[in-house]
Scaffold this motif. Structure first.
Motif, PDB file in Angstrom:
ATOM      1  N   GLY A   1      10.843  13.302   1.645  1.00 12.55           N
ATOM      2  CA  GLY A   1      11.150  14.553   2.034  1.00 12.55           C
ATOM      3  C   GLY A   1      12.535  15.123   1.220  1.00 12.55           C
ATOM      4  N   THR A   2      13.097  15.958   1.709  1.00 11.50           N
ATOM      5  CA  THR A   2      14.541  16.316   1.329  1.00 11.50           C
ATOM      6  C   THR A   2      15.379  15.034   1.419  1.00 11.50           C
ATOM      7  OG1 THR A   2      15.119  17.222   3.218  1.00 11.50           O
ATOM      8  CG2 THR A   2      14.023  18.478   1.766  1.00 11.50           C
TER       9      THR A   2
ATOM     10  N   ASP B   1       0.967  -1.112   0.103  1.00 12.68           N
ATOM     11  CA  ASP B   1       0.051   0.079   0.045  1.00 12.68           C
ATOM     12  C   ASP B   1       0.734   1.123  -0.023  1.00 12.68           C
ATOM     13  OD1 ASP B   1      -2.463  -0.998  -0.288  1.00 12.68           O
ATOM     14  OD2 ASP B   1      -2.837  -0.934   1.849  1.00 12.68           O
ATOM     15  N   ILE B   2       1.832   1.324  -0.944  1.00 18.63           N
ATOM     16  CA  ILE B   2       2.728   2.544  -0.777  1.00 18.63           C
ATOM     17  C   ILE B   2       1.756   3.535  -1.788  1.00 18.63           C
ATOM     18  CG2 ILE B   2       4.726   1.446  -0.116  1.00 18.63           C
ATOM     19  CD1 ILE B   2       5.573   2.094  -2.821  1.00 18.63           C
ATOM     20  N   SER B   3       2.012   4.805  -1.387  1.00 19.52           N
ATOM     21  CA  SER B   3       1.533   5.813  -2.154  1.00 19.52           C
ATOM     22  C   SER B   3       2.613   6.969  -2.192  1.00 19.52           C
ATOM     23  CB  SER B   3       0.252   6.429  -1.734  1.00 19.52           C
ATOM     24  OG  SER B   3      -0.736   5.329  -1.575  1.00 19.52           O
ATOM     25  N   PHE B   4       2.868   7.596  -3.022  1.00 21.78           N
ATOM     26  CA  PHE B   4       3.723   9.127  -3.158  1.00 21.78           C
ATOM     27  C   PHE B   4       3.499   9.347  -4.616  1.00 21.78           C
ATOM     28  CE2 PHE B   4       6.632   5.495  -4.265  1.00 21.78           C
ATOM     29  CZ  PHE B   4       7.162   6.219  -5.314  1.00 21.78           C
TER      30      PHE B   4
ATOM     31  N   ILE C   1      12.912   9.159  -0.853  1.00 22.65           N
ATOM     32  CA  ILE C   1      11.956   8.240  -0.414  1.00 22.65           C
ATOM     33  C   ILE C   1      12.645   7.222   0.363  1.00 22.65           C
ATOM     34  CG2 ILE C   1      10.289   6.985  -0.899  1.00 22.65           C
ATOM     35  CD1 ILE C   1       9.617   8.413  -3.515  1.00 22.65           C
ATOM     36  N   LEU C   2      12.247   6.940   1.529  1.00 22.52           N
ATOM     37  CA  LEU C   2      12.989   5.997   2.249  1.00 22.52           C
ATOM     38  C   LEU C   2      11.580   4.873   2.272  1.00 22.52           C
ATOM     39  CD1 LEU C   2      14.921   4.869   4.245  1.00 22.52           C
ATOM     40  CD2 LEU C   2      14.063   5.819   6.100  1.00 22.52           C
ATOM     41  N   LEU C   3      12.203   3.579   1.892  1.00 23.12           N
ATOM     42  CA  LEU C   3      11.411   2.293   2.152  1.00 23.12           C
ATOM     43  C   LEU C   3      11.796   1.555   3.070  1.00 23.12           C
ATOM     44  CD1 LEU C   3      11.016   1.253  -1.543  1.00 23.12           C
ATOM     45  CD2 LEU C   3       9.395   2.633  -0.262  1.00 23.12           C
ATOM     46  N   ASN C   4      11.149   0.973   3.908  1.00 23.73           N
ATOM     47  CA  ASN C   4      11.457   0.122   5.127  1.00 23.73           C
ATOM     48  C   ASN C   4      10.396  -1.074   4.931  1.00 23.73           C
ATOM     49  OD1 ASN C   4      12.695  -0.931   7.153  1.00 23.73           O
ATOM     50  ND2 ASN C   4      11.940   0.547   8.601  1.00 23.73           N
TER      51      ASN C   4
END
Lengths: 293, 425
Positions: free
Chosen positions: B250-251, B65-68, B239-242
């Motif tokens: 963010g920046t 369910d990732i959104s960006f 974008i940090l994925l975990n």
């Protein structure tokens, strides 16, 4: 000017997407335009097939002739002389070579297409292009190979006319040759795609296919004419779409063959059906086969 | 600015274990559930993708369910530890595989570079491969012809361009392949960590070219890398994925900071295995641990002035002669602060099989406050890859205990400069 600015603004407010990637599997979206955009890739892949075939070989393109030539020789010895199977009055080398060259094209298209996902897994796993390009390139590069082998057949035919007093009796059905070749291509491609789609999950099929095609050859009038087939098997053999193709080519080129317009209609519809089924199955699998192969 | 890529509730499920023999029965069950109008029985029990914890479901969410969304013209770094879902995301974006659910909407042409030299044929000459590879990446023949000279020049293998690429050195191969990719024309470019190969000079050239691409041509670039300084250099956003989920957007600086913070709680030292960078099974030497003497279990807070003694636990399997140990220090911005290079200090590692501990002391450092990560490599020459090593392992935190009294909230920079003798003359 104002008009243009307005347009630009509306372009931005109404989101227009060039592409939507989703998990939904749309059955009938074939993206033919996409394939057309990649036509240069098709020609380069065909070229790649050729170059990789004869690079670093001594005989080079001569290998195209060697396989059908020796197969014909063996057929003449085994089926013609030892088994004494009728060739409908056609000189044995001509009879067998016609069958071998035609059958080669069909079986190569089918076998190569059926492993297309497995063979190209590394490329498919790294970059997107319409997957259908690969099977198409196989059909086209085999067509060129077929053309070369057909040339050999014609040379043998001329040799027989000049030196062996063979009376050349081609019929007007020879005009059907391009169409029959197309049918073979479509059949090979269609069956190949169906099998390739299924082999991504069930590898067993790859083994089945290789010897299945060998067996299918005996159910096709390659080493015997349809007219010599026992009556009780005849209708069964006629169901094989390749039978009408082979018989049609023999009738056109060598003047002997059991060919009817009904049979032609049958193979046309049959191959169309296989092609559409193949494309649908292929289309369905190409999206996510990377995860299963 | 308008949106170039919009990702909505994207999920991707993988089935664990052997795919093959069991699938027919699974397929039948799934088909039967579908016939009865029920949900897929194998999708209900998904869990997050945590590699180190044992799950009890045969399916895992590689992405959940990732959104960006990404705006046009931005350069975005996608970071995360191994298994966070970066590669899956890239594969979906480059249409190599389809998502299980959710969607990605894209504006503009998209080109992706998950690997350099895809489809290269060893028998083809360099020139022929430029065409083949270019076509695979979606370029038209006339487009390639137009750019051919430029590509050849960029690759720097002009002399060998009509030689089959099977005779190329691996470096030349990569140069040629990247040169093709660098000349792709598309509004969106997706680059995986392909720059890890190739020599330093060429890497720089590629990074430069990528920077040029995003700034000069207004292109949207998605960049996946473990090289945090490259991400800092190139990317505005991050974008940090975990574990298959977006932890932070963010920046790039803020995301990188968060990246370094995840994986350990408070001051406890995280398990080293999560940071191992070379998984060479045949390695003659294994790095078991690295820590500061006196604080074996925690990430110690050190004063700016301390000279910490760093210890390495080594398991030696085969005798090691004249090896070099290098320890690179990174701050939370991913900037390489410095390298301790044992050969430079006149030390070569000579050890016999067994367990050993190696110590050394860090002298005269005035590091700015913050957590520091180390990457450790053990190798036999500077040109070969390490036998074993770890990457970005948090080792200690520097605190400003008493040394610098003024400006406690200013931005520090990487090191505290030791200035003195200020005077008006």
């Amino acid at each position: 000017m104002t008009n243009r600015t307005n347009n630009m603004i509306s372009d931005k407010t109404v989101d227009k997407w060039d592409m939507v990637i989703s998990g939904k599997k749309s059955m009938f979206q074939l993206n033919l335009k996409d394939i057309w955009n990649y036509r240069d890739l098709l020609s380069l892949l065909v070229r790649r097939d050729f170059v990789s075939f004869y690079k670093q070989t001594v005989l080079g393109p001569l290998w195209f002739f060697i396989q059908p030539f020796f197969t014909t020789v063996i057929f003449v010895i085994i089926f013609g002389n030892l088994a004494g199977i009728s060739t409908d009055g056609i000189p044995q080398p001509l009879f067998y070579m016609t069958g071998v060259v035609m059958w080669n094209y069909f079986s190569e298209c089918l076998l190569k297409t059926s492993t297309v996902f497995k063979d190209n897994a590394n490329v498919f796993g790294k970059v997107y292009f319409p997957r259908l390009i690969m099977p198409l390139s196989i059909v086209v590069s085999n067509l060129i190979r077929f053309g070369v082998q057909l040339l050999m057949l014609i040379i043998v035919l001329v040799w027989f006319i000049v030196f062996e007093n063979y009376s050349f009796n081609a019929t007007q059905y020879i005009l059907l040759l391009p169409y029959l070749v197309l049918i073979m291509a479509v059949l090979g491609l269609g069956f190949g795609m169906i099998i390739s789609a299924m082999t991504t999950k069930y590898r067993d099929l790859t083994f089945l296919v290789t010897f299945g095609v060998q067996l299918l050859m005996y159910a096709t009038p390659i080493i015997y004419p349809l007219s010599a087939a026992p009556e009780k098997y005849k209708s069964l053999i006629s169901l094989n779409p390749m039978s009408a193709v082979i018989e049609g080519v023999r009738l056109g080129l060598l003047g002997r063959g059991e060919f009817t317009w009904g049979a032609l209609l049958y193979v046309s519809l049959f191959s169309l059906f296989i092609l559409i089924t193949g494309m649908l199955v292929f289309n369905r699998v190409e999206k996510s086969f990377v995860d299963t192969i | 600015m308008s949106t170039a890529i919009q990702v909505e509730k994207l999920s991707k499920i993988y089935r664990l274990g052997e795919i093959g023999t069991g699938t027919l029965s699974h397929d039948l069950q799934r088909w039967w559930a579908g016939v009865r109008g029920k949900e897929d029985p194998f999708l209900k029990i998904g869990e997050t993708n945590k590699r180190d914890s044992k799950g009890n479901s045969p399916v895992v969410y590689s992405l959940r369910d990732i959104s960006f969304s990404i705006e046009e013209g931005r350069t975005v770094g996608i970071i995360g530890r191994n298994g966070a879902g970066k590669s899956t995301l890239l594969k979906i974006l480059s249409r190599v595989t389809a998502p299980t659910s959710g969607s990605v909407k894209i504006k503009g042409r998209i080109a992706s570079l998950l690997e350099v030299g895809t489809g290269f044929h060893p028998e083809f000459t360099g020139r022929e491969n430029i065409f083949l590879n270019g076509a695979i990446l979606g370029m038209r023949k006339k487009e390639i012809t137009r750019k051919l000279d430029e590509i050849i020049q960029f690759s720097g293998v002009e002399r060998y361009i009509d030689t089959p690429v099977k005779r190329y050195s691996s470096g030349m191969y990569v140069r040629l392949a990247f040169a093709v990719a660098a000349h792709l024309e598309s509004e969106i470019l997706i680059v995986d960590e392909v720059l890890a190969v190739g020599d330093a000079e060429f890497q720089k050239k590629c990074l430069g070219r990528m920077g040029e691409v995003s700034k000069g041509e207004g292109r949207t670039v998605l960049f996946v890398s473990h090289n945090m300084s490259a991400v800092t250099q190139l990317c505005q956003d991050g974008i940090l994925l975990n574990n298959g989920q977006v932890e932070l957007t963010g920046t790039s600086a803020s995301v990188i900071q968060q990246y370094f913070k995840t994986g350990y709680d408070n001051e406890l030292r995280p398990p080293m295995e999560n940071y191992r960078s070379y998984n060479n099974v045949n390695s003659p030497i294994k790095l078991k641990d690295v820590f500061i003497k006196g604080s074996e279990n925690i990430i110690p807070k050190l004063d700016m002035n301390t000279q910490p003694e760093i210890r390495l636990s080594l398991e030696v399997i085969e005798p090691i002669h004249n090896a070099n140990v290098s320890i690179t220090f990174y701050n939370v911005e991913g900037i390489k602060v410095g390298v301790a290079f044992s050969w430079d200090d006149g030390f070569s590692l000579n050890v016999s099989p067994g367990m050993h501990e190696l110590k050394f002391r860090l002298m005269h450092t005035m590091l700015s406050p913050g957590v520091y990560m180390v990457s450790v490599g053990i190798n036999q020459s500077t040109h070969t890859t390490s036998w074993d090593g770890i990457h970005h392992y948090p080792l200690f935190e520097i605190e400003n205990q008493d040394n610098v009294k003024q400006f406690t909230h200013r931005s520090w920079g990487a090191v505290h400069l030791n200035s003195n003798f200020w005077e008006v003359i």
